[in-house]
Design a protein around this motif. Structure first.
Motif, PDB file in Angstrom:
ATOM      1  N   HIS A 186       0.656  -1.170   0.050  1.00 41.93           N
ATOM      2  CA  HIS A 186       0.109   0.093  -0.153  1.00 41.93           C
ATOM      3  C   HIS A 186       0.706   1.303  -0.050  1.00 41.93           C
ATOM      4  O   HIS A 186       0.300   2.392  -0.251  1.00 41.93           O
ATOM      5  CB  HIS A 186      -1.023  -0.009   1.256  1.00 41.93           C
ATOM      6  N   HIS A 187       2.424   1.032   0.124  1.00 41.35           N
ATOM      7  CA  HIS A 187       3.184   2.216   0.281  1.00 41.35           C
ATOM      8  C   HIS A 187       3.545   2.413  -1.507  1.00 41.35           C
ATOM      9  O   HIS A 187       4.206   3.328  -1.746  1.00 41.35           O
ATOM     10  CB  HIS A 187       4.320   1.904   0.934  1.00 41.35           C
ATOM     11  N   SER A 192       3.518   3.270  -7.712  1.00 40.64           N
ATOM     12  CA  SER A 192       4.873   2.977  -8.257  1.00 40.64           C
ATOM     13  C   SER A 192       4.895   2.356  -9.632  1.00 40.64           C
ATOM     14  O   SER A 192       5.806   1.941 -10.306  1.00 40.64           O
ATOM     15  CB  SER A 192       5.535   1.891  -7.199  1.00 40.64           C
ATOM     16  N   LEU A 214      -6.100   6.622   2.925  1.00 45.01           N
ATOM     17  CA  LEU A 214      -5.063   6.209   2.112  1.00 45.01           C
ATOM     18  C   LEU A 214      -4.821   4.883   1.589  1.00 45.01           C
ATOM     19  O   LEU A 214      -4.426   4.446   0.650  1.00 45.01           O
ATOM     20  CB  LEU A 214      -3.595   6.425   3.018  1.00 45.01           C
ATOM     21  N   SER A 241      -6.829   2.529  -3.004  1.00 48.45           N
ATOM     22  CA  SER A 241      -5.779   2.792  -4.151  1.00 48.45           C
ATOM     23  C   SER A 241      -6.031   4.002  -4.980  1.00 48.45           C
ATOM     24  O   SER A 241      -5.329   4.667  -5.310  1.00 48.45           O
ATOM     25  CB  SER A 241      -5.480   1.727  -4.751  1.00 48.45           C
ATOM     26  N   ASP A 255      -5.543   7.253  -2.948  1.00 47.37           N
ATOM     27  CA  ASP A 255      -4.236   7.382  -2.756  1.00 47.37           C
ATOM     28  C   ASP A 255      -3.255   8.087  -3.995  1.00 47.37           C
ATOM     29  O   ASP A 255      -2.287   8.568  -3.665  1.00 47.37           O
ATOM     30  CB  ASP A 255      -3.341   5.961  -2.372  1.00 47.37           C
ATOM     31  N   HIS A 293      -1.036  10.502  -2.409  1.00 46.21           N
ATOM     32  CA  HIS A 293       0.489   9.852  -2.274  1.00 46.21           C
ATOM     33  C   HIS A 293       1.495  10.788  -2.382  1.00 46.21           C
ATOM     34  O   HIS A 293       1.309  11.788  -3.097  1.00 46.21           O
ATOM     35  CB  HIS A 293       0.520   8.720  -3.094  1.00 46.21           C
ATOM     36  N   ASP A 294       2.377  10.685  -1.353  1.00 47.63           N
ATOM     37  CA  ASP A 294       3.347  11.787  -1.126  1.00 47.63           C
ATOM     38  C   ASP A 294       3.065  12.993  -0.987  1.00 47.63           C
ATOM     39  O   ASP A 294       3.575  14.177  -1.460  1.00 47.63           O
ATOM     40  CB  ASP A 294       4.200  11.535  -2.472  1.00 47.63           C
ATOM     41  N   VAL A 340      -0.452  12.409   3.972  1.00 45.09           N
ATOM     42  CA  VAL A 340       0.347  11.195   4.248  1.00 45.09           C
ATOM     43  C   VAL A 340       1.166  11.484   5.568  1.00 45.09           C
ATOM     44  O   VAL A 340       1.344  10.829   6.583  1.00 45.09           O
ATOM     45  CB  VAL A 340       1.243  10.395   3.354  1.00 45.09           C
TER      46      VAL A 340
END
Ligand code: HEM
Ligand SMILES: [Cu+2]
Lengths: 202, 626
Positions: free
Chosen positions: B344-345, B349, B412, B415, B418, B422-423, B427
């Motif tokens: 999930h992090h 990516s 978060l 998906s 996110d 994200h970033d 977060v």
């Protein structure tokens, strides 16, 4: 109060003195935990390998047969180790020393074999530091980290050997012997797994 | 038959010849190379406090940059030297280094070593009834590896090219290519060395904690009678043992990429128009390996804090912990799930979106055991006879922060959401509430609660209240606004945004506000520091059992020596949460009181146990052996 202090100090010495015996069992247990951490390292590498291979542009390779020979040697060494352990149980000092030495020698033979294997890999144009071929690097890392652990086991064997020379009754040091045996078998088994893994995922 | 009996038997047989050790404990063997778990715990605590100050100070420097980007900070030059540009601004490269070191220090050195190291060491033997850790020597090594790691990490702050600057997650290629940024050079090498030492320290500690809990519990201390603190430390150690080796493995590959020309993580990189030779590596592979540690790591940080909170809340609510089994079960559940949610992090990516939705599902499932814990804390507090000690306030603070931060985790974890969040600072807000602040509060709760046991004196409660309220208000004022900043799209780890109209006009005030709140919160910690050190020397002497607690540590002398109990180790007859038991004379019944002595409060089942105790001869257990 004063009395209590004294009492306390007495106890203190006792815990320290009794440590050797008290820790027998915990030591074995700690070795299992340690093996778990080693296992996790290889779990990481083999999964990384699979993930990377799954991403494509993977250069296949042939595993040199030298690694098969080293597999044989490590199995043999485990047999020596186990016999040594049985002899220790029977308090047979001479035999214990003999089989520990045999294990030690076959362990060294294993490492030599691995090293020869690297020579074969180089012949096949598989290098550790190859910026274009990660599959080659993986073989070196996986076998190399395993070899590093095997060296630690050799050190352990030497300690056991020294102990065997020093003590009258080898049976008193059975736990140390047992822990060493466990670790040795573990590294042998680990190697067989790694060998099969590399063999099946070329 | 437990080890204790063996131990006692052993005592007799060696009565004659123990005159050589212990009598002359030198300064070095007592305070420095000590094998006493209590002293090692304090060593971890002191080092942790030191790191917390450094980590906090670093964050203030970059907060000033974010809150007041135009400010002239040449007054920092005596301290930061060349990192302040001639115009009096913070060097952008150094900004990145600050963020990286802040994260690394806080996550690993403060909230892992400082928290687990302190309390696992201090409390495990005391609460399970052992004289020390399974191996005092390994325990000592664990601290000294941590110390060596600290020295390396600390020195990296002072080198010319600056410390590592690729974020606490040290993603390649930034971390793999020495030429990428200044921090990727020597600073990164030192980071890797320090972390390798750190991992060794954690593993040594963890092996010891687990072995001790399994093997050295006193007579009667079955797993179902373990205090929840011990359960938490135990499971934390197991998680660490399974996840830190993976970080080690990942770091080794990174080292090979950095210095040995391999290409595990590198591919298709151009620097200054020139292609690097590395082909076929995968940076996402690093992310997988890192987060396989990284996610469990966040639970390594929070779980000891959970354990401490369970203990403190139950004691000070004067009520049995609600749902002991559920508490243990949820710890186990969280531990298990923590290994299968790492991706999930990595939702953005470039990972397969289908895989993403699997991880999304698993991530959201982890909210269930987390919620179980929260509800059990709240139901334990419900209608309790609450005593608001500073430790209790910090524990309740933890619950509050964990709820606030946990809720944003659910956002978060989706998906799709996110992609936007994200970033960003969203977060940052999430994990500072749920992990950073909550675990810090747990740590503080532990310090306030066990201070009397650690130092034999009471820590001043009034100052504790001031410390609590300033910190509690402070962390909310710092981290709550970050949600808005994050939703607006502010990326994290950026030196400046002032060239964006929206950000400079609308959110600058909010950023300045956050910075001021951060400075006040940091300043409030000095109240604690003063209180802490003053009370070590000047505090009121502690009574035997200041919080009327049930657990074993309060049966030791007020200042226990090495070995913890002067006489035999007490036997345990009941669980640790018999608070306000109907019918009982006192509102607490320590674990050492047999059921046969409390007929007035026993349940039917416990009466049967009492009968059994009689059969097996309760009192005789240790006396006969002496
Ligand atoms: C309800 C349970 C939780 C859920 C669903 C959840 C979900 C998430 C997700 C999806 C992210 C990634 C956000 C992103 O980078 O885009 C994240 C980040 C993070 N979470 Fe949580 N979380 C939860 C609880 C926790 C807890 C209990 C902790 C720590 C004790 C924690 C610590 C962190 C940290 C440290 C990060 C940021 C790591 C980084 O990128 O530097 N979370 N969380
Ligand atoms: Cu996570």
């Amino acid at each position: 109060m004063e009395k209590e202090r004294e009492n306390m100090e007495e106890q203190l010495k006792i815990t320290r003195e009794s440590k050797g015996i008290l820790n027998m069992h915990p030591q074995k247990f700690a070795m299992w935990l340690f093996m778990l951490t080693v296992l996790m390292i290889f779990a990481a590498y083999t999964s990384a390998y699979i993930v990377r291979k799954g991403q494509g542009s993977w250069i296949p390779f042939d595993l040199p047969v030298t690694f098969l020979y080293s597999t044989g040697i490590i199995v043999l060494s485990s047999i020596f180790m186990q016999i040594g352990y049985f002899e220790a149980k029977k308090n047979n000092k001479g035999k214990v020393i003999l089989f520990t030495v045999l294990t030690l020698l076959s362990g060294i033979a294993f490492l030599v074999m691995q090293f020869k294997g690297y020579g074969r890999l180089v012949d096949m144009n598989l290098y550790f530091s190859d910026p274009n071929n990660v599959s080659g690097s993986f073989i070196y890392v996986i076998t190399g980290v395993h070899a590093a652990h095997l060296i630690s086991a050799l050190v352990f064997l030497i300690i056991v050997l020294i102990t065997a020379f020093k003590v009258e009754n080898i049976k008193d040091k059975l736990v140390r012997m047992e822990i060493c045996t466990t670790y040795w078998h573990f590294l042998g088994g680990l190697w067989i797994y790694l060998y099969l893994f590399l063999q099946l995922n070329q | 038959m437990s080890e204790i009996k063996t131990q006692n038997v052993h005592i007799d047989s060696h009565e004659e010849h123990h005159d050589d050790h212990a009598h002359h404990e030198t300064f070095i063997s007592k305070y420095i190379f000590t094998t006493d778990h209590k002293m090692i715990g304090k060593q971890f605590l002191m080092t942790g406090i030191f790191w917390a100050l450094i980590g906090g100070a670093l964050s203030l420097i970059f907060r000033i940059q974010l809150g007041f980007p135009e400010a002239d900070i040449s007054w920092m030059r005596p301290m930061l030297g060349e990192w302040i540009t001639p115009e009096g601004r913070l060097d952008p490269e150094f900004y990145l280094a600050l963020v990286t070191m802040h994260g690394t220090i806080m996550v690993f050195f403060v909230l892992t070593a400082g928290l687990s190291g302190t309390f696992s060491n201090f409390l495990i033997p005391l609460q399970i009834g052992a004289r020390d850790m399974a191996s005092g020597f390994m325990n000592m090594l664990s601290y000294w590896f941590f110390f060596a790691s600290s020295v390396v990490m600390f020195s990296s702050l002072f080198i010319e090219t600056g410390p590592a600057a690729g974020g606490w997650v040290v993603y390649p290629p930034l971390s793999a290519l020495e030429q990428a940024i200044p921090g990727s050079g020597l600073g990164m090498t030192m980071w890797l060395v320090a972390m390798a030492l750190f991992i060794v320290s954690t593993l040594l500690g963890g092996i010891n904690y687990i072995t001790t809990v399994i093997n050295l519990r006193t007579e009667g201390m079955s797993f179902s009678r373990l205090p929840l603190t011990i359960w938490a430390f135990f499971i934390t150690a197991v998680i660490g043992l399974l996840s830190f080796p993976v970080l080690f493995a990942a770091a080794l590959l990174l080292i090979f990429d950095r210095s040995f020309g391999t290409a595990f993580y590198l591919s298709d990189i151009y620097i200054g128009g020139e292609a690097l030779p590395q082909q076929g590596g995968s940076p996402v592979l690093y992310q997988h390996l890192f987060w396989f540690l990284g996610h469990p790591e966040v639970y390594i940080v929070i779980m000891p804090a959970f354990g401490i909170t369970s203990e403190v809340i139950s004691t000070n609510a004067r009520k049995p912990i609600f749902g002991y089994r559920a508490m243990v079960g949820s710890l186990l559940g969280i531990a298990f799930l923590s290994f299968i949610v790492w991706a999930h992090h990595m939702f953005v990516s470039g990972m397969d979106p289908f895989l993403g939705s699997v991880f999304m599902l698993l991530t959201l499932v982890i909210a269930v055991p987390s919620a179980v814990k929260v509800f059990n804390y709240l139901t334990t507090l419900w209608k309790g006879n609450i005593v608001f000690t500073p430790g209790m306030l910090f524990s309740i603070g933890l619950v509050s922060l964990f709820i606030s931060g946990g809720l944003t985790g659910i956002f978060l974890g989706n998906s799709a959401i996110d992609i936007q969040l994200h970033d960003t600072y969203f977060v940052v807000a999430h994990f500072h509430l749920v992990m950073g602040s909550a675990a810090f509060f747990g740590m503080m709760a532990g310090v306030y609660h066990w201070f009397p046991k650690m130092f034999g004196r009471m820590i001043n409660a009034k100052l504790g209240y001031v410390h609590f309220w300033l910190t509690f208000a402070g962390v909310y004022l710092v981290f709550f606004p970050m949600h808005y900043i994050g939703i607006a799209g502010f990326p994290r780890r950026y030196y400046t945004w002032s060239s964006f109209e929206t950000f400079s006009n609308i959110f600058q005030d909010l950023n300045a506000f956050v910075t001021i709140a951060a400075i006040i919160t940091f300043a409030a910690q000095f109240i604690f520091l003063f209180n802490f050190f003053y009370s070590i020397y000047r505090g009121r002497r502690a009574p035997q059992n200041p919080w009327h607690s049930n657990t074993l540590e309060w049966t030791t002398p007020i200042e226990p020596g090495h070995g913890n109990w002067p006489g035999a180790i007490p036997t345990v007859y009941r669980w640790p949460y018999d608070y306000s038991k109907p019918g009982a004379a006192d509102d607490y019944i320590p674990q050492t009181v047999p059921y046969s002595e409390t007929p007035e409060s026993n349940t039917d089942f416990e009466n049967e146990l009492a009968a059994l105790e009689k059969e097996s001869g309760v009192e005789e257990v240790d006396e006969t052996k002496e």
